[in-house]
Structure formats: structure tokens, C-alpha cells
Design a protein around this motif. Structure first.
Motif, PDB file in Angstrom:
ATOM      1  N   PRO A  67       1.181  -1.486   0.181  1.00  0.00           N
ATOM      2  CA  PRO A  67       0.032   0.273   0.387  1.00  0.00           C
ATOM      3  C   PRO A  67       0.956   1.354  -0.008  1.00  0.00           C
ATOM      4  CG  PRO A  67       0.600  -0.815   2.197  1.00  0.00           C
ATOM      5  CD  PRO A  67       0.544  -2.062   1.002  1.00  0.00           C
ATOM      6  N   TRP A  68       0.359   2.177  -0.129  1.00  0.00           N
ATOM      7  CA  TRP A  68       1.061   3.665  -0.239  1.00  0.00           C
ATOM      8  C   TRP A  68       0.283   4.421   1.412  1.00  0.00           C
ATOM      9  CZ3 TRP A  68      -0.978   1.190  -4.288  1.00  0.00           C
ATOM     10  CH2 TRP A  68       0.242   1.355  -5.241  1.00  0.00           C
ATOM     11  N   GLN A  69       1.611   5.321   1.668  1.00  0.00           N
ATOM     12  CA  GLN A  69       1.763   5.920   2.390  1.00  0.00           C
ATOM     13  C   GLN A  69       0.411   7.644   2.560  1.00  0.00           C
ATOM     14  OE1 GLN A  69       1.947   4.626   5.577  1.00  0.00           O
ATOM     15  NE2 GLN A  69       2.300   2.881   3.542  1.00  0.00           N
ATOM     16  N   SER A  70       0.465   7.600   1.115  1.00  0.00           N
ATOM     17  CA  SER A  70      -0.292   9.293   1.012  1.00  0.00           C
ATOM     18  C   SER A  70      -0.655   9.310  -0.961  1.00  0.00           C
ATOM     19  CB  SER A  70       1.351  10.950   0.683  1.00  0.00           C
ATOM     20  OG  SER A  70       2.143  10.250  -0.215  1.00  0.00           O
ATOM     21  N   PHE A  71      -1.278   9.993  -0.963  1.00  0.00           N
ATOM     22  CA  PHE A  71      -2.049  10.510  -2.331  1.00  0.00           C
ATOM     23  C   PHE A  71      -1.019  10.599  -2.923  1.00  0.00           C
ATOM     24  CE2 PHE A  71      -3.814  12.846  -5.101  1.00  0.00           C
ATOM     25  CZ  PHE A  71      -4.757  11.998  -6.121  1.00  0.00           C
ATOM     26  N   GLU A  72      -0.069  10.913  -2.729  1.00  0.00           N
ATOM     27  CA  GLU A  72       0.987  11.840  -3.953  1.00  0.00           C
ATOM     28  C   GLU A  72       1.468  10.191  -4.057  1.00  0.00           C
ATOM     29  OE1 GLU A  72      -0.772  15.440  -2.147  1.00  0.00           O
ATOM     30  OE2 GLU A  72       0.192  12.787  -0.901  1.00  0.00           O
ATOM     31  N   GLN A  73       2.082   9.872  -3.218  1.00  0.00           N
ATOM     32  CA  GLN A  73       3.128   8.347  -3.831  1.00  0.00           C
ATOM     33  C   GLN A  73       2.015   7.809  -4.607  1.00  0.00           C
ATOM     34  OE1 GLN A  73       3.609   6.015  -0.128  1.00  0.00           O
ATOM     35  NE2 GLN A  73       5.498   7.825   0.382  1.00  0.00           N
ATOM     36  N   PHE A  74       0.368   7.212  -4.245  1.00  0.00           N
ATOM     37  CA  PHE A  74      -0.310   6.921  -5.258  1.00  0.00           C
ATOM     38  C   PHE A  74      -0.272   7.266  -6.943  1.00  0.00           C
ATOM     39  CE2 PHE A  74      -4.011   5.532  -6.862  1.00  0.00           C
ATOM     40  CZ  PHE A  74      -3.939   4.370  -7.156  1.00  0.00           C
ATOM     41  N   GLU A  75       0.228   8.795  -6.728  1.00  0.00           N
ATOM     42  CA  GLU A  75      -0.555   9.223  -8.070  1.00  0.00           C
ATOM     43  C   GLU A  75       0.555   9.890  -8.188  1.00  0.00           C
ATOM     44  OE1 GLU A  75      -2.002  14.187  -9.691  1.00  0.00           O
ATOM     45  OE2 GLU A  75      -0.992  13.818  -7.531  1.00  0.00           O
ATOM     46  N   GLY A  76       1.962   9.037  -8.669  1.00  0.00           N
ATOM     47  CA  GLY A  76       3.310   9.220  -9.840  1.00  0.00           C
ATOM     48  C   GLY A  76       3.644   7.879  -9.537  1.00  0.00           C
ATOM     49  N   TRP A  77       3.083   6.840  -8.645  1.00  0.00           N
ATOM     50  CA  TRP A  77       2.905   5.148  -9.398  1.00  0.00           C
ATOM     51  C   TRP A  77       1.706   5.274 -10.240  1.00  0.00           C
ATOM     52  CZ3 TRP A  77      -1.367   1.873  -9.693  1.00  0.00           C
ATOM     53  CH2 TRP A  77      -0.150   0.632  -9.554  1.00  0.00           C
ATOM     54  N   LEU A  78       0.965   5.793 -10.462  1.00  0.00           N
ATOM     55  CA  LEU A  78      -0.461   5.813 -11.118  1.00  0.00           C
ATOM     56  C   LEU A  78       0.263   6.366 -12.310  1.00  0.00           C
ATOM     57  CD1 LEU A  78      -2.335   4.716 -11.798  1.00  0.00           C
ATOM     58  CD2 LEU A  78      -3.395   6.647 -11.608  1.00  0.00           C
ATOM     59  N   LYS A  79       1.184   7.528 -12.443  1.00  0.00           N
ATOM     60  CA  LYS A  79       1.490   8.181 -13.648  1.00  0.00           C
ATOM     61  C   LYS A  79       2.484   7.404 -14.555  1.00  0.00           C
ATOM     62  CE  LYS A  79       1.505  13.075 -12.019  1.00  0.00           C
ATOM     63  NZ  LYS A  79       1.970  14.279 -11.419  1.00  0.00           N
ATOM     64  N   GLU A  80       3.407   6.181 -14.174  1.00  0.00           N
ATOM     65  CA  GLU A  80       4.297   5.259 -14.596  1.00  0.00           C
ATOM     66  C   GLU A  80       3.250   4.698 -15.014  1.00  0.00           C
ATOM     67  OE1 GLU A  80       6.712   4.430 -11.540  1.00  0.00           O
ATOM     68  OE2 GLU A  80       7.730   5.788 -11.150  1.00  0.00           O
ATOM     69  N   ARG A  81       2.007   3.954 -14.376  1.00  0.00           N
ATOM     70  CA  ARG A  81       1.574   3.178 -14.950  1.00  0.00           C
ATOM     71  C   ARG A  81       1.149   3.526 -16.523  1.00  0.00           C
ATOM     72  NH1 ARG A  81       3.939   1.690 -10.920  1.00  0.00           N
ATOM     73  NH2 ARG A  81       4.731   0.851 -12.710  1.00  0.00           N
ATOM     74  N   GLU A  82       0.399   4.574 -16.173  1.00  0.00           N
ATOM     75  CA  GLU A  82      -0.526   5.298 -17.690  1.00  0.00           C
ATOM     76  C   GLU A  82       1.090   5.799 -18.939  1.00  0.00           C
ATOM     77  OE1 GLU A  82      -1.147   9.743 -18.444  1.00  0.00           O
ATOM     78  OE2 GLU A  82      -1.584   9.325 -16.148  1.00  0.00           O
ATOM     79  N   ALA A  83       1.923   5.748 -18.547  1.00  0.00           N
ATOM     80  CA  ALA A  83       3.398   5.663 -19.261  1.00  0.00           C
ATOM     81  C   ALA A  83       3.937   4.359 -19.667  1.00  0.00           C
ATOM     82  CB  ALA A  83       3.920   6.672 -19.118  1.00  0.00           C
ATOM     83  N   SER A  84       3.038   3.180 -19.147  1.00  0.00           N
ATOM     84  CA  SER A  84       3.554   1.778 -19.588  1.00  0.00           C
ATOM     85  C   SER A  84       2.522   0.951 -21.080  1.00  0.00           C
ATOM     86  CB  SER A  84       3.221   0.776 -18.370  1.00  0.00           C
ATOM     87  OG  SER A  84       4.042  -0.804 -19.068  1.00  0.00           O
ATOM     88  N   ARG A  85       3.568   0.662 -21.718  1.00  0.00           N
ATOM     89  CA  ARG A  85       2.608   0.189 -22.868  1.00  0.00           C
ATOM     90  C   ARG A  85       3.751  -1.413 -22.512  1.00  0.00           C
ATOM     91  NH1 ARG A  85       0.350   3.411 -22.092  1.00  0.00           N
ATOM     92  NH2 ARG A  85      -0.478   5.177 -23.050  1.00  0.00           N
ATOM     93  N   ASP A  86       3.069  -2.346 -22.059  1.00  0.00           N
ATOM     94  CA  ASP A  86       2.727  -3.992 -22.514  1.00  0.00           C
ATOM     95  C   ASP A  86       3.950  -3.548 -21.024  1.00  0.00           C
ATOM     96  OD1 ASP A  86       3.311  -6.458 -21.998  1.00  0.00           O
ATOM     97  OD2 ASP A  86       4.328  -7.382 -23.811  1.00  0.00           O
ATOM     98  N   PRO A  87       3.016  -3.672 -19.906  1.00  0.00           N
ATOM     99  CA  PRO A  87       1.701  -4.196 -19.600  1.00  0.00           C
ATOM    100  C   PRO A  87       1.328  -2.170 -20.403  1.00  0.00           C
ATOM    101  CG  PRO A  87       2.835  -4.398 -17.380  1.00  0.00           C
ATOM    102  CD  PRO A  87       3.994  -3.762 -18.038  1.00  0.00           C
ATOM    103  N   TRP A  88      -0.445  -2.855 -20.621  1.00  0.00           N
ATOM    104  CA  TRP A  88      -1.443  -1.765 -20.826  1.00  0.00           C
ATOM    105  C   TRP A  88      -2.233  -1.474 -19.650  1.00  0.00           C
ATOM    106  CZ3 TRP A  88       0.943  -5.470 -23.856  1.00  0.00           C
ATOM    107  CH2 TRP A  88       1.724  -5.223 -25.200  1.00  0.00           C
TER     108      TRP A  88
END
Length: 231
Positions: A67-88
Motif C-alpha cells: 500500500p501507499w502512505q499518501s495520495f501523492e505516492q500513489f499518484e506518482g506510481w499511477l503516472k508510471e503505469r499510464e506511460a507503460s506499454r506492456d503492460p497496458w
């Protein structure tokens, strides 16, 4: 002199797989929509979907993150997932609320051989064990076979993850074995349970999903009347 016996070989594959990979199109269902993850759009809803309802972090027990300790940590992680292609990565949106409450991905695409995996699947406690959750998996499977033309769809999970193994079998995936000492996840050993579904099985499995997902199979509270039968 006796004629040497021919060595056995597999059947010819004709037609060959189309070689398609996910193109990030939205996937539309009756109760849910799957949208490509966009941090600016989905991060707040996703974070809110688990931050209070899962205080012990059970959602992340078998995943390599969270889990994440803050929204900011989660948002940063999600930005990396947004840019990913494989996984999509896709966000799971409930139509009744318009809120994102889970994620999943298409991954390990082997287009020439017509193989792909669905994984990184997590759902908030409020989404788990609902008709929406089952429709999400149906939409992902249907996209793989009907749109991408795969021959083999894989599902993998920690061998100790009993709910995921049970879900794979409920959805029609066949168990293929355990890869021992496959990964190290959060410093711990992971043996991985492998499941797969083949294109030849999909018409039967699809019919079972479609029967189950009919509106008349649910009462006014969305509870199923008949169980999912894909066998």
C-alpha cells in the motif's frame, strides 16, 4: 531395411494469429467501462476506493506494490503505469457511480504466437464479488479473443493466493501447474500458479458468461440468481 519412423510434430496453424497488440481502446459493458489509465482522471477515485475500506492493505498482499502512505505516492506510481506499454493498464469504472474502483492490465504480449496475459488485477473491497467484477473479466477476455485474435490467454498468481486461483477456475481458465521459486516479491519467495484459456474453449466460455450477465439473472440488489457456469 526398415523405414525409419517419422517423429511426431504439431498440427499446422492456419490461419496464423493476426499479430495484434492492445491499442488502448475503451471496453464497454452493461455495468462497467474499462478506460486506459490516466492519472489526472483516475488517481483520486482509485485512491479513495481503497484508502478507507482497506486499512490493513489486504488488496496488496500478493501484488508487487502497495500500500501507499499518501495520495501523492500513489499518484506518482499511477503516472508510471499510464506511460507503460506492456503492460497496458486500464481503470475499472462503474457506470452507476462513474468512479474508478480498480485496475488491471494486458501484459506479456507475444503477438506472433498469439499469446497474452491479463494481470495486475486489483479491485477495491466494494467492487469485489459483484456482477461488475465478473463483467470486467469478461470484457478483458473477450477483447483478447475477439479483437486481438489470440490463441492462448494466461492468468498467473501467487500459488498461495487462494481467491485468485478460485476466480481463475470460475472464469474458465485451466490450471497448468506451479512454477516453483518463480519470483521474489517484496522480499518473499513466490511460487506461481499458471492458468490458461485457449481459443477453442472461448465460444463455450463466452456463452456461459453471456447467460450469467443477463439482467434477469440479478435481483433488485444486483445479487445473482444462478451461478456462473462456463464448463
Amino acid at each position: 531395411m526398415a523405414k525409419k519412423a517419422e517423429r511426431p510434430v504439431g498440427p499446422i496453424v492456419d490461419p496464423l494469429p493476426p499479430g495484434s497488440k492492445p491499442d488502448m481502446r475503451p471496453l464497454h459493458g452493461r455495468w462497467v467501462v474499462l478506460e486506459p489509465v490516466i492519472a489526472a482522471t483516475h488517481a483520486k477515485d482509485l485512491y479513495d476506493s481503497f484508502k478507507d475500506s482497506d486499512p490493513s492493505g489486504d488488496v496488496w498482499t500478493y501484488l508487487g506494490y502497495g500500500p501507499w502512505q499518501s495520495f501523492e505516492q500513489f499518484e506518482g506510481w499511477l503516472k508510471e503505469r499510464e506511460a507503460s506499454r506492456d503492460p497496458w493498464f486500464y481503470a475499472f469504472i462503474r457506470r452507476d457511480t462513474g468512479k474508478a474502483c480498480g485496475m488491471g492490465s494486458f501484459m506479456r504480449a507475444d503477438a506472433p504466437n498469439g499469446v497474452i496475459e491479463i494481470g495486475h488485477i486489483w479491485m477495491s473491497p466494494g467492487l469485489q464479488q459483484t456482477r461488475e467484477a465478473t463483467e470486467i473479466i469478461f470484457l478483458m477476455i473477450r477483447h483478447c479473443f475477439d479483437d486481438l485474435g489470440v490463441r492462448r490467454l494466461e492468468w498467473k498468481c501467487d500459488a498461495l493466493n487462494a481467491p485468485s486461483r478460485k476466480a481463475a477456475e470460475r472464469f474458465g481458465f485451466g490450471f497448468e501447474g506451479i512454477f516453483r521459486q518463480h519470483l521474489i516479491v517484496k522480499g518473499r519467495n513466490r511460487d506461481t500458479a499458471w492458468f490458461a484459456m485457449l481459443d477453442k474453449d472461448w465460444p463455450r466460455i463466452r456463452a456461459g458468461f453471456e447467460r450469467w450477465l443477463r439482467p434477469e439473472n440479478f435481483d433488485e440488489k444486483g445479487r445473482q440468481k444462478a451461478k456462473l457456469q462456463v464448463a
